[in-house]
Design a protein around this motif. Structure first.
Motif, PDB file in Angstrom:
ATOM      1  N   MET A   1       0.828  -1.203   0.000  1.00 31.58           N
ATOM      2  CA  MET A   1       0.000   0.000   0.000  1.00 31.58           C
ATOM      3  C   MET A   1       0.863   1.253   0.000  1.00 31.58           C
ATOM      4  O   MET A   1       1.943   1.288   0.598  1.00 31.58           O
ATOM      5  N   THR A   2       0.365   2.273  -0.662  1.00 28.51           N
ATOM      6  CA  THR A   2       1.033   3.572  -0.622  1.00 28.51           C
ATOM      7  C   THR A   2       0.675   4.269   0.688  1.00 28.51           C
ATOM      8  O   THR A   2      -0.269   3.887   1.394  1.00 28.51           O
ATOM      9  N   GLY A   3       1.419   5.327   1.008  1.00 26.67           N
ATOM     10  CA  GLY A   3       1.115   6.102   2.199  1.00 26.67           C
ATOM     11  C   GLY A   3      -0.303   6.649   2.159  1.00 26.67           C
ATOM     12  O   GLY A   3      -1.004   6.672   3.177  1.00 26.67           O
ATOM     13  N   HIS A   4      -0.735   7.094   0.990  1.00 29.20           N
ATOM     14  CA  HIS A   4      -2.095   7.621   0.846  1.00 29.20           C
ATOM     15  C   HIS A   4      -3.127   6.535   1.121  1.00 29.20           C
ATOM     16  O   HIS A   4      -4.130   6.781   1.811  1.00 29.20           O
ATOM     17  N   GLN A   5      -2.897   5.330   0.623  1.00 29.74           N
ATOM     18  CA  GLN A   5      -3.838   4.228   0.847  1.00 29.74           C
ATOM     19  C   GLN A   5      -3.882   3.826   2.317  1.00 29.74           C
ATOM     20  O   GLN A   5      -4.942   3.479   2.846  1.00 29.74           O
ATOM     21  N   ILE A   6      -2.736   3.890   2.982  1.00 29.84           N
ATOM     22  CA  ILE A   6      -2.670   3.554   4.404  1.00 29.84           C
ATOM     23  C   ILE A   6      -3.478   4.561   5.216  1.00 29.84           C
ATOM     24  O   ILE A   6      -4.233   4.193   6.125  1.00 29.84           O
ATOM     25  N   ARG A   7      -3.327   5.828   4.897  1.00 30.65           N
ATOM     26  CA  ARG A   7      -4.097   6.886   5.554  1.00 30.65           C
ATOM     27  C   ARG A   7      -5.590   6.684   5.317  1.00 30.65           C
ATOM     28  O   ARG A   7      -6.410   6.771   6.229  1.00 30.65           O
ATOM     29  N   GLN A   8      -5.947   6.416   4.062  1.00 29.94           N
ATOM     30  CA  GLN A   8      -7.355   6.275   3.700  1.00 29.94           C
ATOM     31  C   GLN A   8      -7.988   5.060   4.366  1.00 29.94           C
ATOM     32  O   GLN A   8      -9.137   5.123   4.823  1.00 29.94           O
ATOM     33  N   LEU A   9      -7.257   3.960   4.444  1.00 31.48           N
ATOM     34  CA  LEU A   9      -7.790   2.765   5.085  1.00 31.48           C
ATOM     35  C   LEU A   9      -8.084   3.033   6.553  1.00 31.48           C
ATOM     36  O   LEU A   9      -9.115   2.606   7.088  1.00 31.48           O
TER      37      LEU A   9
END
Length: 277
Positions: A1-9
């Motif tokens: 996962m990208t940092g953005h995806q980690i934040r969004q999750l």
């Protein structure tokens, strides 16, 4: 996962559990003379914890932009010496304003870490405040963590306060074992809670119970609440298999975009994954 995806999750997980997603507040706190910069996700909720303000929600989640370059929480002296400290970072957090407490906050965190993010529980260690029997029972009996993996620490490590005054309470931290290669002291083998850099704190669950005044007196809050903080940069490093926050995709895009003319004597590596400042 990208940092953005980690934040969004993170945000979507807590939204699914009844939390209102709240925007990051300003780095300069409004109407709070006790802080120069926003240093935690709970800053914008300070008056809610103290019972001075009510909102139309009792659960919240955010990704708060923070600066820790002075005051009680000062990371400035650690920047450049460790691979996990920043002056500016994002703090992922979930909050309860008298709605739920330890018995729900701890399983919510554990399920996100181990099921949604898929982190190996055998590489996780837990700390609690030294006399917090309730937190120990939840970790041990409700979540199923063996007593050998739950460590009791004192006020310095497991009692959190936003500043010298204000909301505070005992806390429980989740640490990740990065392996011997991450040791900043050259340890081949060491045991938790060694502070050599091998074991990195990724999430702090604060059980907000008190208001501390200038004399150090602790007054119980109107309603026990929850304030958690997980550094986006740290959890991203763990999930991307990096031992340094600076090797993740979060800062690498900025670093490779810096014109070399600004640093004429610096030779940058060719791949973002190798960038280390």
């Amino acid at each position: 996962m990208t940092g953005h995806q980690i934040r969004q999750l993170f945000l979507e997980y807590f939204q699914q559990h009844g939390h209102r997603i709240v925007k990051s507040s300003s780095l300069v706190p409004a109407n709070d003379p006790t802080l120069l910069f926003t240093n935690a996700g709970m800053n914008q909720f300070k008056d809610v914890f103290l019972g001075r303000e009510k909102r139309d929600y009792v659960r919240a989640a955010s990704s708060q932009k923070c600066v820790r370059a002075g005051g009680k929480h000062n990371d400035l002296e650690n920047v450049g010496k460790t691979a996990r400290h920043h002056t500016f970072f994002e703090m992922l957090g979930n909050f309860s304003f008298g709605d739920y407490f330890k018995s729900e906050a701890i399983p919510l965190a554990w399920n996100l870490i181990t099921r949604e993010y898929g982190i190996d529980q055998d590489r996780l260690w837990i700390t609690i405040y030294q006399d917090d029997e309730e937190a120990f029972a939840i970790w041990n009996q409700k979540v199923g963590i063996s007593s050998e993996r739950v460590f009791r620490l004192g006020e310095k490590d497991n009692f959190w306060a936003m500043g010298d005054t204000g909301p505070c309470g005992p806390c429980s931290e989740i640490h990740f074992d990065q392996g011997p290669a991450a040791s900043e002291s050259g340890h081949v083998e060491c045991q938790f809670p060694c502070d050599c850099g091998r074991y990195v704190e990724i999430w702090n669950l604060v059980f907000m119970q008190f208001d501390c005044d200038s004399s150090g007196k602790l007054t119980p809050l109107p309603r026990p609440s929850i304030d958690t903080g997980m550094g986006l940069e740290r959890i991203t490093a763990v999930l991307q298999g990096k031992t340094s926050n600076f090797e993740t995709d979060l800062p690498s895009g900025i670093m490779v975009s810096i014109p070399l003319s600004i640093f004429p004597c610096v030779s940058l590596p060719t791949t973002p994954e190798r960038l280390l400042f």
